[in-house]
Design a protein around this motif. Sequence first.
Motif, PDB file in Angstrom:
ATOM      1  N   ARG A  98       1.531   4.142  -3.034  1.00 33.46           N
ATOM      2  CA  ARG A  98       1.329   5.585  -2.898  1.00 33.46           C
ATOM      3  C   ARG A  98       2.466   6.367  -3.540  1.00 33.46           C
ATOM      4  O   ARG A  98       2.296   7.489  -3.978  1.00 33.46           O
ATOM      5  N   TYR A  99       3.656   5.775  -3.553  1.00 36.64           N
ATOM      6  CA  TYR A  99       4.797   6.434  -4.173  1.00 36.64           C
ATOM      7  C   TYR A  99       5.045   5.954  -5.603  1.00 36.64           C
ATOM      8  O   TYR A  99       6.106   6.174  -6.163  1.00 36.64           O
ATOM      9  N   GLU A 106       0.829  -1.207   0.000  1.00 39.53           N
ATOM     10  CA  GLU A 106       0.000   0.000   0.000  1.00 39.53           C
ATOM     11  C   GLU A 106       0.866   1.261   0.000  1.00 39.53           C
ATOM     12  O   GLU A 106       0.661   2.177  -0.805  1.00 39.53           O
TER      13      GLU A 106
END
Length: 317
Positions: A239-240, A235
């Motif tokens: 996000r990156y 997760e």
Amino acid sequence: MSRFVFFGGKGGVGKTSCAAAYALLCARNHHKTLLVSTDPAHSLADLFHVNIGSEIRNIEENLYGLEINPAEESSKYINRVKNNLVQVVSPVILEEIEKQLDAASVSPGSEEAALFDKMVEIINDYSKDFSQIVFDTAPTGHTLRLMTLPELLGAWLDRLMEKRQHALKLSGMAMRKGHEQKEIMDKDPVLNLLKTRKENLEKARNILLDEKRLRFVFVLNPERLPVEETAKAIEVLGRYGIPVNDLIINRILPENVQVSFWKKRKEIEIFYLNEIAERFKKQRLIKIPLMEVEIDEKTLDQMANWLKPLMEADENL
Ligand SMILES: Nc1ncnc2c1ncn2[C@@H]1O[C@H](COP(=O)(O)OP(=O)(O)O)[C@@H](O)[C@H]1O
Ligand SMILES: [Mg+2]
């Protein structure tokens, strides 16, 4: 152009074994491979029975190893910073800054930054020389921070550059003409140092975030904690913009266990294998059985066999 494969996961799940087996597999399939360990536990040397240190060392045909020692890198890093400072500040200020740097050099954050700098250097300098660069990374949280640090560092470097520009302007430079101002800024060693670091960082980040070149493989065992930690890591990396396409489920028990103790363990394992299949639908799942013995040079070969799909997927890109 090399591919970068990071092996992540909780301590003890089998990262070092998998990273080493994968590197061996690539090397034996004629890919010039560099295996980099950033784990302070330093177990590459134990696996290959050769001393691997901070210089790249040949292990066998097409296989090279490098171990990064965070404490050592941190002190080298601090010394580099000190040497750079000698050129730009007065001796009195230097003494004060050196004290602060020495204090900083024993803080955990500085080891992380130094380690990250070293990884940036490897990514930028060796990507042309090797077709595969395999990182046996330290436990999850640490690695994740390393991967996400560029954003923080980038912003931090921007702020430092602004400050330096401001300081230069205050030092009477504003009185000068535009082109003279530019010349002073261009020649300023501090600004140049910061600029170079930022450029290196961005270069490495661009290489890493190029989807076809970076693979992040997570190793886990069919147990509750590794499953949770893997979900969290996927997760955060997502996000990156870092994809995780492959999971290695390591240490799977044999099918036909007889003794009731192992039967019970097998039931628990099946429960988590189902959960893994359910929760990680987007990832390819590679299963590796629990071997009878500890991983050594011989069993590494066996392990490499199980990892073939990983390499083939890479070759098809
Ligand atoms: N599939 C496996 N079968 C048997 N032993 C394993 C297996 N995978 C790893 N091991 C053993 O488990 C221990 C931890 O593995 P290691 O690769 O060092 O994990 P990590 O790097 O994640 O801490 C080592 O002693 C290794 O020999
Ligand atoms: Mg390890």
